[in-house]
Design an enzyme around this catalytic site. Sequence first.
Site: not given
Length: 490
Positions: A166, A370
């Site tokens: 992540d 992201d």
Amino acid sequence: MEGKAKAKVEKLAFIFSFLLLSFFSSAGADKPLQYQSLVLRPLGKNPSTNSELSWAETETKIENLPLSETEPTIALNLEHRDVLAFNATPEALFNLRLQRDTFRVESLLKMAAAAAAGKRAGGNGTRVRGKDFSSSVTSGLAQGSGEYFTRIGVGTPPKYVYMVLDTGSDIVWIQCAPCRKCYSQTDPVFDPKKSVSFSGIACGSPLCHRLDSPGCNSKQSCLYEVAYGDGSFTIGEFSTETLTFRGTRVAKVALGCGHDNEGLFVGAAGLLGLGRGRLSFPTQTGRRFGRKFSYCLVDRSASSKPSSVVFGESAVSRTAVFTPLITNPKLDTFYYLELTGISVGGARVPGITASLFKLDAAGNGGVIVDSGTSVTRLTRRAYIGLRDAFRAGAADLKRAPNYSLFDTCFDLSGKTEVKVPTVVMHFRGADVSLPAANYLIPVDTNGVFCFAFAGTMSGLSIIGNIQQQGFRVVFDLAGSRVGFAPRGCA
């Protein structure tokens, strides 16, 4: 007053749309719009687990693996979290993905807003209550914590577990026995007492003080907590441990050993934080891997190639175009870029300028890239301009009703291929031309496709993983830049 303000916004939007249509009409007279082909593929079946993630543990369970400090590259395959779903229809999986995406975006927006307000919710993403390697990636964990998993060995001897990767988080953490409260995971919960390389961190340690708000127990052991925007959290001891990536061992990685893990966690045992902060995995291993990593995410329905992540010099693609990283002094986790405009059909969309995406001194606004967000979110004004430009260029396609967060959909049933206007995102120093499949995506098995962007009332814009598919996205922290290499998953 509120009604007058709304009427004013609607009037401005009408004028903008009129000017936009006039622009495309005049542009069409001088220079035809640019189109590209989209081969239509409906939502695919639930994928089976990638064999690259089902490594026989004997492949890496080698006694006395060398703790090499000169290993040039680590490469790992990745999988989307949907591989952990069974007996789910393609539509159900897609709708769940959109639900997770909403949680994810809300989580990132809360982090950014809290940081801009001066609250310690950013940085390494923690608060406490009471040289190269590559790996494949799979999606999962908390609703707001990412979409891709990989398989990593934890401890000595290594115990293999699924971990989420992540870019929106910094802390590395894993569920640990004994559990005060643990969620269900695919593999047995890691027991630090069975690892000879596990070591606790003292409260007075510099590592402990890198946490935003470290805690301390009666044994003077450092404590951590990671809290996500969806309400999920993990609490436990901050420690160091050895991680094994397909035979390559990386020693003394600071990670959270979570004994109380609650919320919307699914399948994976923990998380490998790839953010920009001081406790993220790329930053911790900077001396060994040069603070460089990259990933390439594939469309599972259209490619047999695996998604992957690479750490070290080999992560930097020679074909990538680079744009500088921008620093948010209030939040060091996110990867901020400067988006200066967007083109549709070869023409810059009027009104979409760098000023719409500016990161101000207070930490408001900006654009981040992201890995865990699926659908790109743009500030409302920019989205309306992009959407209307695309609608004007795709006027020949049959429209369909809105679907979930998508307000521009088309009924393409009975067709195998269509022409759509090109879309190019202009970053400072880098023009990224998107494949058609990265912005017109299937939402059901009946031939409905939607424009895969959405607007947000927040000042923060987010470049999502649907738009990143097929690109090798390079994060060069040493060079303070991010790169995009097309067709980078080979």
